[in-house]
Design a protein around this motif. Structure first.
Motif, PDB file in Angstrom:
ATOM      1  N   LEU A  28      11.790  -5.272  35.272  1.00  4.40           N
ATOM      2  CA  LEU A  28      12.757  -5.714  34.277  1.00  4.40           C
ATOM      3  C   LEU A  28      12.941  -7.211  34.411  1.00  4.40           C
ATOM      4  O   LEU A  28      12.445  -7.823  35.343  1.00  4.40           O
ATOM      5  CB  LEU A  28      14.059  -4.953  34.492  1.00  4.40           C
ATOM      6  CG  LEU A  28      13.906  -3.520  33.979  1.00  4.40           C
ATOM      7  CD1 LEU A  28      14.848  -2.578  34.657  1.00  4.40           C
ATOM      8  CD2 LEU A  28      14.131  -3.510  32.484  1.00  4.40           C
ATOM      9  N   HIS A  57      15.442  -5.990  41.649  1.00  3.16           N
ATOM     10  CA  HIS A  57      16.112  -5.009  42.502  1.00  3.16           C
ATOM     11  C   HIS A  57      15.845  -5.419  43.944  1.00  3.16           C
ATOM     12  O   HIS A  57      14.810  -5.097  44.511  1.00  3.16           O
ATOM     13  CB  HIS A  57      15.572  -3.604  42.233  1.00  3.16           C
ATOM     14  CG  HIS A  57      15.802  -3.153  40.819  1.00  3.16           C
ATOM     15  ND1 HIS A  57      15.065  -2.180  40.208  1.00  3.16           N
ATOM     16  CD2 HIS A  57      16.706  -3.563  39.897  1.00  3.16           C
ATOM     17  CE1 HIS A  57      15.498  -2.009  38.960  1.00  3.16           C
ATOM     18  NE2 HIS A  57      16.488  -2.847  38.747  1.00  3.16           N
ATOM     19  N   PHE A  97      19.758  -3.359  45.902  1.00  2.00           N
ATOM     20  CA  PHE A  97      20.824  -3.996  45.120  1.00  2.00           C
ATOM     21  C   PHE A  97      20.243  -4.466  43.791  1.00  2.00           C
ATOM     22  O   PHE A  97      19.162  -5.028  43.755  1.00  2.00           O
ATOM     23  CB  PHE A  97      21.398  -5.191  45.888  1.00  2.00           C
ATOM     24  CG  PHE A  97      21.967  -4.816  47.218  1.00  2.00           C
ATOM     25  CD1 PHE A  97      23.299  -4.453  47.347  1.00  2.00           C
ATOM     26  CD2 PHE A  97      21.164  -4.789  48.349  1.00  2.00           C
ATOM     27  CE1 PHE A  97      23.827  -4.079  48.570  1.00  2.00           C
ATOM     28  CE2 PHE A  97      21.683  -4.413  49.581  1.00  2.00           C
ATOM     29  CZ  PHE A  97      23.016  -4.057  49.699  1.00  2.00           C
ATOM     30  N   LEU A  98      20.990  -4.269  42.717  1.00  4.44           N
ATOM     31  CA  LEU A  98      20.486  -4.635  41.387  1.00  4.44           C
ATOM     32  C   LEU A  98      20.719  -6.114  41.058  1.00  4.44           C
ATOM     33  O   LEU A  98      20.984  -6.464  39.910  1.00  4.44           O
ATOM     34  CB  LEU A  98      21.182  -3.796  40.313  1.00  4.44           C
ATOM     35  CG  LEU A  98      20.474  -2.521  39.843  1.00  4.44           C
ATOM     36  CD1 LEU A  98      20.554  -1.471  40.940  1.00  4.44           C
ATOM     37  CD2 LEU A  98      21.094  -2.013  38.568  1.00  4.44           C
ATOM     38  N   GLU A 116      18.793  -8.003  38.137  1.00  8.53           N
ATOM     39  CA  GLU A 116      19.116  -7.375  36.855  1.00  8.53           C
ATOM     40  C   GLU A 116      20.573  -7.640  36.472  1.00  8.53           C
ATOM     41  O   GLU A 116      20.887  -7.888  35.307  1.00  8.53           O
ATOM     42  CB  GLU A 116      18.849  -5.874  36.939  1.00  8.53           C
ATOM     43  CG  GLU A 116      19.055  -5.196  35.615  1.00  8.53           C
ATOM     44  CD  GLU A 116      18.270  -3.905  35.454  1.00  8.53           C
ATOM     45  OE1 GLU A 116      17.711  -3.400  36.449  1.00  8.53           O
ATOM     46  OE2 GLU A 116      18.218  -3.423  34.306  1.00  8.53           O
ATOM     47  N   MET A 117      21.461  -7.612  37.451  1.00  9.56           N
ATOM     48  CA  MET A 117      22.880  -7.895  37.183  1.00  9.56           C
ATOM     49  C   MET A 117      23.048  -9.324  36.651  1.00  9.56           C
ATOM     50  O   MET A 117      23.800  -9.558  35.711  1.00  9.56           O
ATOM     51  CB  MET A 117      23.674  -7.702  38.480  1.00  9.56           C
ATOM     52  CG  MET A 117      25.171  -7.822  38.336  1.00  9.56           C
ATOM     53  SD  MET A 117      25.884  -6.581  37.237  1.00  9.56           S
ATOM     54  CE  MET A 117      25.737  -5.121  38.276  1.00  9.56           C
ATOM     55  N   LEU A 161      21.792  -9.320  33.076  1.00 12.08           N
ATOM     56  CA  LEU A 161      22.716  -8.612  32.182  1.00 12.08           C
ATOM     57  C   LEU A 161      23.946  -9.476  31.899  1.00 12.08           C
ATOM     58  O   LEU A 161      24.374  -9.610  30.754  1.00 12.08           O
ATOM     59  CB  LEU A 161      23.160  -7.287  32.809  1.00 12.08           C
ATOM     60  CG  LEU A 161      22.108  -6.172  32.895  1.00 12.08           C
ATOM     61  CD1 LEU A 161      22.635  -5.020  33.762  1.00 12.08           C
ATOM     62  CD2 LEU A 161      21.733  -5.651  31.512  1.00 12.08           C
ATOM     63  N   LEU A 162      24.512 -10.038  32.942  1.00 10.44           N
ATOM     64  CA  LEU A 162      25.754 -10.802  32.759  1.00 10.44           C
ATOM     65  C   LEU A 162      25.506 -12.132  32.064  1.00 10.44           C
ATOM     66  O   LEU A 162      26.283 -12.535  31.198  1.00 10.44           O
ATOM     67  CB  LEU A 162      26.441 -11.032  34.111  1.00 10.44           C
ATOM     68  CG  LEU A 162      27.053  -9.777  34.740  1.00 10.44           C
ATOM     69  CD1 LEU A 162      27.572 -10.083  36.144  1.00 10.44           C
ATOM     70  CD2 LEU A 162      28.176  -9.217  33.861  1.00 10.44           C
ATOM     71  N   HIS A 192      23.491 -10.884  28.389  1.00 13.12           N
ATOM     72  CA  HIS A 192      23.881  -9.772  27.526  1.00 13.12           C
ATOM     73  C   HIS A 192      25.366  -9.452  27.551  1.00 13.12           C
ATOM     74  O   HIS A 192      25.820  -8.605  26.798  1.00 13.12           O
ATOM     75  CB  HIS A 192      23.063  -8.527  27.886  1.00 13.12           C
ATOM     76  CG  HIS A 192      21.586  -8.748  27.776  1.00 13.12           C
ATOM     77  ND1 HIS A 192      20.943  -8.826  26.562  1.00 13.12           N
ATOM     78  CD2 HIS A 192      20.633  -8.955  28.716  1.00 13.12           C
ATOM     79  CE1 HIS A 192      19.650  -9.063  26.766  1.00 13.12           C
ATOM     80  NE2 HIS A 192      19.439  -9.149  28.071  1.00 13.12           N
ATOM     81  N   LEU A 216      26.773  -2.228  29.866  1.00 14.74           N
ATOM     82  CA  LEU A 216      25.563  -2.957  30.252  1.00 14.74           C
ATOM     83  C   LEU A 216      24.648  -2.069  31.092  1.00 14.74           C
ATOM     84  O   LEU A 216      23.439  -2.003  30.854  1.00 14.74           O
ATOM     85  CB  LEU A 216      25.931  -4.213  31.069  1.00 14.74           C
ATOM     86  CG  LEU A 216      26.600  -5.357  30.308  1.00 14.74           C
ATOM     87  CD1 LEU A 216      27.119  -6.406  31.304  1.00 14.74           C
ATOM     88  CD2 LEU A 216      25.641  -6.008  29.316  1.00 14.74           C
ATOM     89  N   LEU A 272      28.196  -2.967  44.267  1.00 21.53           N
ATOM     90  CA  LEU A 272      26.815  -3.463  44.188  1.00 21.53           C
ATOM     91  C   LEU A 272      25.878  -2.686  45.100  1.00 21.53           C
ATOM     92  O   LEU A 272      24.672  -2.635  44.856  1.00 21.53           O
ATOM     93  CB  LEU A 272      26.756  -4.956  44.540  1.00 21.53           C
ATOM     94  CG  LEU A 272      27.313  -5.924  43.497  1.00 21.53           C
ATOM     95  CD1 LEU A 272      27.236  -7.357  44.014  1.00 21.53           C
ATOM     96  CD2 LEU A 272      26.569  -5.814  42.167  1.00 21.53           C
TER      97      LEU A 272
END
Lengths: 351, 351
Positions: free
Chosen positions: A2, A186, A203-204, A207-208, A211-212, A215, B211, B250
């Protein structure tokens, strides 16, 4: 894969000839045609493959594990529905018809052949024991490395698929005991003890951040991109606030908006702040979840820019880290496993 | 407003005549034509308005604060660039030309007129003091309620704009001391003491759920929608894991993927689990950030389904809560403020 933490380095084209380093720390950042003069006459002995969701990367190796050539394409398993052999042969058609060893999502249920997860704690030998082998329709021997799964009484399970190969590379180099962090979309934190992977945690983070920053409503409060976020003082400030100050990630993120509204913080500084919040949040969460103890050596395996950000985050809280090149570790890990299963001569026997 | 936690209740049409309750807890869920017989002859005295980013909601009130009629449109301030008066008059054209009092993003820098934030701690009187008043081009008196800003030595600032009106409504009802939670896209936790808002904290809970469930790789591991997520045992399990078990958010979220891969958990159960992780994560983060102390009464103000989920989350950790209707609180708060500034007769003087 991703979208990555370090989005500016993403490869958008389908078959870049000089791909940038990925932010996941998993990818091999190979360049075509780097054959050195001393190896120009070496015959290829093995193809080492990192086959993920979005990209297929391959390196032609000599019998001593030296890299002779590298190539990659956009034929990640997420873009294929079958046709794995054709995609692979298309990419390596110019190379000798030598065996291949592969790691990554290619061994998942959605991949070419499933290599079921081996259990944690896992040694390189256990991983080698879980390798599945078959011959392609064209008669090429292929080996696919399994992932690792973890069961814990304290939390739900966890899985690694791809990154385990880099950890094997690190163990192969010796003295790996401690914490290995593989930052990325990840992020993986693994504990190494006595030459085995004794635990790990996902831990994401990347991607976090994506996203933040792109998006969520915070996208209005941060820049689209930044050069070197970890060099911005607000990065360090955010790391300290989450790791030293103990402010939980979920309690901290709205401040990105408040800083813009109340303090007029620039969108560039705010992007660095958000980056510090997610990386600091990861470090604090890893600590609070028992993924590392104070004093254990910390190695960061991955692409340079991302490894530097983690290095700076740890430096902000007074911890030193060692940075290890992710590309080298992928090759080292695959070479190690190939030797265990006899796809390459062991080091002692090579000519 | 951004997509809400309770996405299935979102209003997609531009001018629904029977809008569902919003998940943010901020919106008034008015129905047209609910005039009661006893008030059928009451003349309208005030229009109470909740004007947010995506929706414009209005209620015609009698002098005693009773609701005579309700209406709404999709003319949120996020869809307008100027033309606020026209949008408002379009919506309430059938009603008497009485004054209007408004709360929400309409008072932000991007709104009709900016009502600058008042500082926390803030009383209803201080909020009334920050109300800005003007007459429209057509000569209608308009009052816009300010938001509240918070400065803290421990973290960056925070802001509320819209929810403060519901808290005023709660204070107006008396006995509000304790914690008020206004769950939603951006959940607010406010501490009330001595009739003042003494502190508050914003969490991106609803947005985080959206999200992760719809835009992250976890979307492959969760259902698109669920009926009553908080009734699923996995909701409670996730709340306990984060709040009682202390597993940081997280460090917990990747397990949504692992549960599907390793345990074959259904996508429906996994959506409930993710919902429990974000709501439990919010509760744990609020506790760890000092946003509530054990023993303080907890009131949940908002739409029924979302309030129920929070109620169940607290019940899972042995805490009781009181649920308060968000719609009533918006009207009660605006009526209170309108009386303070003389837009409505005070209760003692009404006929």
């Amino acid at each position: 894969m991703l979208p990555s933490l370090d989005a500016r380095r993403r490869v958008e084209d389908k078959a870049a000839r000089r791909p940038p380093t990925t932010a996941t720390g998993v990818g091999m950042s190979f360049r075509r045609g780097i054959m050195t003069r001393s190896r120009a006459s070496s015959p290829g002995a093995l193809i080492a493959v990192d086959w993920g969701t979005t990209r297929l990367r391959a390196a032609l190796l000599a019998a001593d594990g030296g890299v002779l050539d590298e190539t990659e394409s956009g034929d990640g398993i997420g873009t294929l529905s079958g046709g794995h052999e054709a995609a692979f042969e298309r990419l390596v058609g110019d190379w000798p018809k030598v065996p291949a060893i592969m790691a990554g999502m290619i061994g998942s249920r959605q991949g070419w052949r499933e290599a079921p997860y081996v259990s944690c704690p896992a040694t390189p030998a256990a991983l080698a024991g879980g390798i599945i082998r078959f011959d392609t329709g064209a008669g090429r021997p292929v080996a696919i490395v399994p992932g690792i799964m973890l069961r814990s009484p304290d939390r739900d399970g966890d899985v690694i698929r791809g990154e385990e190969t880099q950890i094997v590379g690190l163990i192969d180099r010796g003295g790996a005991d401690g914490i290995v962090i593989l930052p990325g979309t990840h992020s993986k934190w693994a504990t190494i003890a006595g030459g085995a992977i004794t635990g790990f945690h996902t831990f994401l983070t990347g991607e976090m951040f994506e996203l933040l920053s792109r998006h969520s409503f915070l996208r209005h409060s941060v820049a689209v991109d930044g050069r070197d976020l970890s060099a911005v003082p607000d990065f360090t400030r955010a790391v300290r606030r989450t790791v030293e100050g103990g402010l939980p990630f979920l309690a901290a993120i709205f401040s990105v908006r408040a800083r813009q509204l109340l303090d007029g913080v620039s969108r560039e500084d705010n992007l660095a702040y958000l980056s510090g919040l997610v990386i600091g949040g990861e470090i604090a969460a890893a600590r609070d979840a028992g993924a590392y103890k104070d004093g254990a050596p910390i190695r960061i395996v991955g692409a340079k820019s991302l490894a530097r950000a983690y290095h700076k985050a740890f430096a902000a809280i007074g911890r030193s880290t060692e940075q290890v090149d992710g590309t080298e570790m992928v090759v080292a890990g695959l070479v190690h496993l190939a030797r265990v299963i006899g796809l390459l001569p062991t080091e002692g026997t090579r000519s």
